[in-house]
Design a protein around this motif. Structure first.
Motif, PDB file in Angstrom:
ATOM      1  N   THR A 377     -17.066  12.134 -22.603  1.00 35.45           N
ATOM      2  CA  THR A 377     -16.638  10.770 -22.289  1.00 35.45           C
ATOM      3  C   THR A 377     -15.188  10.481 -22.685  1.00 35.45           C
ATOM      4  OG1 THR A 377     -18.921  10.031 -22.547  1.00 35.45           O
ATOM      5  CG2 THR A 377     -17.231   8.328 -22.532  1.00 35.45           C
ATOM      6  N   PRO A 378     -14.715  10.918 -23.876  1.00 36.95           N
ATOM      7  CA  PRO A 378     -13.304  10.643 -24.201  1.00 36.95           C
ATOM      8  C   PRO A 378     -12.330  11.236 -23.183  1.00 36.95           C
ATOM      9  CG  PRO A 378     -14.504  11.263 -26.175  1.00 36.95           C
ATOM     10  CD  PRO A 378     -15.419  11.536 -25.024  1.00 36.95           C
ATOM     11  N   LEU A 379     -12.601  12.439 -22.689  1.00 37.27           N
ATOM     12  CA  LEU A 379     -11.711  13.045 -21.701  1.00 37.27           C
ATOM     13  C   LEU A 379     -11.753  12.261 -20.399  1.00 37.27           C
ATOM     14  CD1 LEU A 379      -9.788  15.209 -20.709  1.00 37.27           C
ATOM     15  CD2 LEU A 379     -11.769  16.667 -20.221  1.00 37.27           C
ATOM     16  N   THR A 380     -12.942  11.886 -19.952  1.00 37.09           N
ATOM     17  CA  THR A 380     -13.071  11.092 -18.727  1.00 37.09           C
ATOM     18  C   THR A 380     -12.313   9.772 -18.856  1.00 37.09           C
ATOM     19  OG1 THR A 380     -15.248  12.057 -18.313  1.00 37.09           O
ATOM     20  CG2 THR A 380     -14.706  10.033 -17.143  1.00 37.09           C
ATOM     21  N   ALA A 381     -12.470   9.129 -20.012  1.00 39.69           N
ATOM     22  CA  ALA A 381     -11.786   7.851 -20.236  1.00 39.69           C
ATOM     23  C   ALA A 381     -10.274   8.031 -20.247  1.00 39.69           C
ATOM     24  CB  ALA A 381     -12.259   7.245 -21.554  1.00 39.69           C
ATOM     25  N   GLU A 382      -9.790   9.115 -20.860  1.00 41.39           N
ATOM     26  CA  GLU A 382      -8.347   9.350 -20.917  1.00 41.39           C
ATOM     27  C   GLU A 382      -7.784   9.658 -19.536  1.00 41.39           C
ATOM     28  OE1 GLU A 382      -4.555   9.767 -22.784  1.00 41.39           O
ATOM     29  OE2 GLU A 382      -6.426   8.685 -23.226  1.00 41.39           O
ATOM     30  N   LEU A 383      -8.508  10.418 -18.730  1.00 42.37           N
ATOM     31  CA  LEU A 383      -8.051  10.714 -17.369  1.00 42.37           C
ATOM     32  C   LEU A 383      -7.978   9.436 -16.539  1.00 42.37           C
ATOM     33  CD1 LEU A 383     -10.026  14.007 -16.683  1.00 42.37           C
ATOM     34  CD2 LEU A 383      -7.563  13.785 -17.057  1.00 42.37           C
ATOM     35  N   ARG A 384      -8.963   8.558 -16.705  1.00 42.48           N
ATOM     36  CA  ARG A 384      -8.929   7.283 -15.986  1.00 42.48           C
ATOM     37  C   ARG A 384      -7.748   6.426 -16.442  1.00 42.48           C
ATOM     38  NH1 ARG A 384     -15.408   5.906 -16.350  1.00 42.48           N
ATOM     39  NH2 ARG A 384     -16.052   7.151 -14.534  1.00 42.48           N
ATOM     40  N   ARG A 385      -7.490   6.434 -17.751  1.00 44.87           N
ATOM     41  CA  ARG A 385      -6.357   5.657 -18.276  1.00 44.87           C
ATOM     42  C   ARG A 385      -5.044   6.153 -17.691  1.00 44.87           C
ATOM     43  NH1 ARG A 385      -2.361   5.701 -21.898  1.00 44.87           N
ATOM     44  NH2 ARG A 385      -2.731   7.896 -22.398  1.00 44.87           N
ATOM     45  N   LEU A 386      -4.866   7.478 -17.678  1.00 46.48           N
ATOM     46  CA  LEU A 386      -3.635   8.049 -17.138  1.00 46.48           C
ATOM     47  C   LEU A 386      -3.500   7.787 -15.650  1.00 46.48           C
ATOM     48  CD1 LEU A 386      -3.587  11.461 -19.041  1.00 46.48           C
ATOM     49  CD2 LEU A 386      -2.137   9.473 -19.467  1.00 46.48           C
ATOM     50  N   ALA A 387      -4.616   7.865 -14.922  1.00 48.72           N
ATOM     51  CA  ALA A 387      -4.585   7.584 -13.485  1.00 48.72           C
ATOM     52  C   ALA A 387      -4.197   6.137 -13.234  1.00 48.72           C
ATOM     53  CB  ALA A 387      -5.947   7.886 -12.862  1.00 48.72           C
ATOM     54  N   GLY A 388      -4.747   5.225 -14.049  1.00 51.64           N
ATOM     55  CA  GLY A 388      -4.400   3.815 -13.900  1.00 51.64           C
ATOM     56  C   GLY A 388      -2.937   3.563 -14.191  1.00 51.64           C
ATOM     57  N   ARG A 389      -2.408   4.243 -15.193  1.00 56.03           N
ATOM     58  CA  ARG A 389      -0.994   4.073 -15.520  1.00 56.03           C
ATOM     59  C   ARG A 389      -0.110   4.592 -14.395  1.00 56.03           C
ATOM     60  NH1 ARG A 389       1.185   6.759 -20.962  1.00 56.03           N
ATOM     61  NH2 ARG A 389       1.218   8.628 -19.650  1.00 56.03           N
ATOM     62  N   THR A 390      -0.498   5.734 -13.811  1.00 52.94           N
ATOM     63  CA  THR A 390       0.274   6.307 -12.710  1.00 52.94           C
ATOM     64  C   THR A 390       0.278   5.374 -11.507  1.00 52.94           C
ATOM     65  OG1 THR A 390      -0.267   8.551 -13.437  1.00 52.94           O
ATOM     66  CG2 THR A 390       0.471   8.284 -11.164  1.00 52.94           C
ATOM     67  N   VAL A 391      -0.888   4.817 -11.196  1.00 55.19           N
ATOM     68  CA  VAL A 391      -0.972   3.863 -10.080  1.00 55.19           C
ATOM     69  C   VAL A 391      -0.078   2.656 -10.346  1.00 55.19           C
ATOM     70  CG1 VAL A 391      -2.495   2.246  -8.885  1.00 55.19           C
ATOM     71  CG2 VAL A 391      -3.254   4.591  -9.327  1.00 55.19           C
ATOM     72  N   GLY A 392      -0.093   2.165 -11.573  1.00 58.24           N
ATOM     73  CA  GLY A 392       0.743   1.020 -11.923  1.00 58.24           C
ATOM     74  C   GLY A 392       2.219   1.307 -11.742  1.00 58.24           C
ATOM     75  N   VAL A 393       2.659   2.497 -12.147  1.00 57.29           N
ATOM     76  CA  VAL A 393       4.061   2.888 -11.985  1.00 57.29           C
ATOM     77  C   VAL A 393       4.431   2.948 -10.512  1.00 57.29           C
ATOM     78  CG1 VAL A 393       5.704   4.780 -12.287  1.00 57.29           C
ATOM     79  CG2 VAL A 393       4.209   4.110 -14.176  1.00 57.29           C
ATOM     80  N   LEU A 394       3.561   3.552  -9.699  1.00 57.69           N
ATOM     81  CA  LEU A 394       3.830   3.666  -8.268  1.00 57.69           C
ATOM     82  C   LEU A 394       3.884   2.292  -7.600  1.00 57.69           C
ATOM     83  CD1 LEU A 394       1.575   6.733  -7.377  1.00 57.69           C
ATOM     84  CD2 LEU A 394       4.068   6.685  -7.588  1.00 57.69           C
ATOM     85  N   GLN A 395       2.994   1.389  -8.006  1.00 55.38           N
ATOM     86  CA  GLN A 395       3.003   0.045  -7.432  1.00 55.38           C
ATOM     87  C   GLN A 395       4.287  -0.691  -7.766  1.00 55.38           C
ATOM     88  OE1 GLN A 395      -0.647  -1.508  -9.062  1.00 55.38           O
ATOM     89  NE2 GLN A 395      -1.833  -1.006  -7.224  1.00 55.38           N
TER      90      GLN A 395
END
Length: 415
Positions: A377-395
């Protein structure tokens, strides 16, 4: 009925992979593990190993101690394992008050100050003949300008302490490499707006694979019980000092240097020494000690069969300390950093491909920053966090197509 050889473990810094690593090192001991944290939403706090996650309070020593008291009141006898420098400093400064509530093993306050305070440590190391690079601590622009005129180049500049303001201005980089004094003006923000003091240090030539460390546990008398030498193979960002891949190693020179330094300082408990082997003269130069706590890659020792955290727990309770087995080859991996670190290191032609391949091939023990076979679960949560941050930067880039990000004028380097 309470058992004399059992206690709840309170990990102070559960929001970090280091804190999660402590819980993983003790997962097979049948213990209740509680996490104390300044960020209950952090990915490591999502682990199923935590019996409870506790907010550490309002950021004051009083608030922190109140939170610790609450854990002890709910769970009974408690062993405290700090994993952040600020917690080590807090416990050392309030040792009597904290010791009335929980059990812990930590060097005395003067030892903590000597080894953690960069000004004190550099002067102490020079006085005792330990190999440290030319270092200056500056607290205002005039002192910085004078130090920039004296320091040999290349050099490294980094905050004395990474403040919230520094993290906001430089979220990825712990330090910057300077080829000349003029490079300070190109960093992209005003240094003294982000931290009150800075460390200016001579750069030690070499790559990430030239960074080595020695992890140790020393009992309350200062006797070394176990140790493990390791080597960083890749860091992320490249050269900045955060481990992406580390492997066990042997280096008697480094082990002796670590023992001599910790003997001279009077260090007890868990600690380590990080060095860099200069490619110019082949000598080891101390980059920093870690005092009274594990560090990011400490579980490379656990993966090798050298469980320093278990020794810390048992020593805090006054129990016999087991003899550690002969270590097996092991690696520690930061899953989210390693792919990027490999790609950038290879592109810059600073990747030691043979060392990386040999370390991975030889390893019979492996541990990671976020993931584990029964605790993903910690790895899954961290991957989601990083993906969300990347999407935010692109937006944000899409919304501001004409804006261009400032190019880094100085290279980020090992911290």
């Amino acid at each position: 009925m309470p058992q004399p050889d059992r206690a709840v473990v309170l990990v102070a810094g559960a929001e970090s992979p280091t804190g999660l690593g402590v819980a993983r090192a003790l997962r097979d001991q049948g213990l209740t593990i509680v996490g104390l944290t300044n960020d209950v939403t952090a990915s490591p706090c999502r682990s199923g190993l935590w019996h409870e996650i506790v907010d550490e309070g309002d950021g004051t020593p009083e608030g922190w101690i109140t939170a610790v008291r609450g854990v002890a009141a709910r769970h009974g006898r408690t062993v405290l394992i700090p994993v952040r420098d600020d917690v080590v400093e807090l416990v050392a400064a309030h040792a009597d008050e904290v010791a009335a509530v929980v059990e812990f093993v930590l060097p005395p306050a003067d030892v903590v100050t000597t080894l953690l305070d960069k000004t004190a440590f550099h002067g102490w190391a020079v006085e005792h003949g330990f190999p440290v690079p030319h270092t200056e601590i500056v607290a205002d622009q005039a002192a910085l300008d004078a130090a920039l005129a004296r320091i040999p180049y290349p050099a490294v500049i980094k905050p004395f302490e990474r403040t919230a303001e520094w993290q906001a201005a430089s979220p990825r980089h712990k330090a910057y490499r300077l080829e000349s004094a003029a490079d300070v003006a190109k960093i992209g923000f005003r240094l003294f707006d982000t931290a009150p003091r800075f460390v200016l240090q001579q750069w030690i030539p070499g790559t990430d694979a030239d960074v080595w460390f020695c992890l140790v546990y020393r009992d309350r008398s200062g006797r070394e019980i176990a140790s493990q030498v390791g080597r960083k193979l890749v860091q992320w960002p490249v050269g900045t000092g955060c481990t992406a891949l580390a492997t066990t190693a042997t280096d008697e020179e480094l082990h002796t240097l670590t023992s001599d330094l910790l003997d001279a300082a009077g260090h007890i408990g868990v600690g380590s020494l990080e060095v860099k082997r200069s490619t110019a003269d082949g000598k080891l130069y101390i980059t920093e000690p870690t005092v009274g706590r594990p560090n990011l890659q400490s579980n490379v020792a656990t993966a090798a069969g050298i469980n320093l955290t278990l020794l810390q727990y048992r020593d805090a309770l006054g129990l016999d300390l087991p003899v550690m087995p002969a270590p097996r080859p092991a690696v520690w991996i930061h899953e989210t950093s390693l792919p990027r670190a490999i790609a950038v290191s290879a592109a810059r032609r600073v990747l030691d491909v043979r060392a990386v391949a040999a370390g991975l091939r030889a390893a019979s023990g492996r541990m990671s920053a976020f993931g584990a076979p029964a605790d993903r679960t910690p790895l899954t949560a961290e991957l989601r966090r990083l993906a969300g941050r990347t999407v935010g930067v692109l937006q944000r880039k899409v919304r501001r197509p004409s804006a261009s990000a400032p190019a880094p004028a100085s290279a980020p380097v090992q911290g």
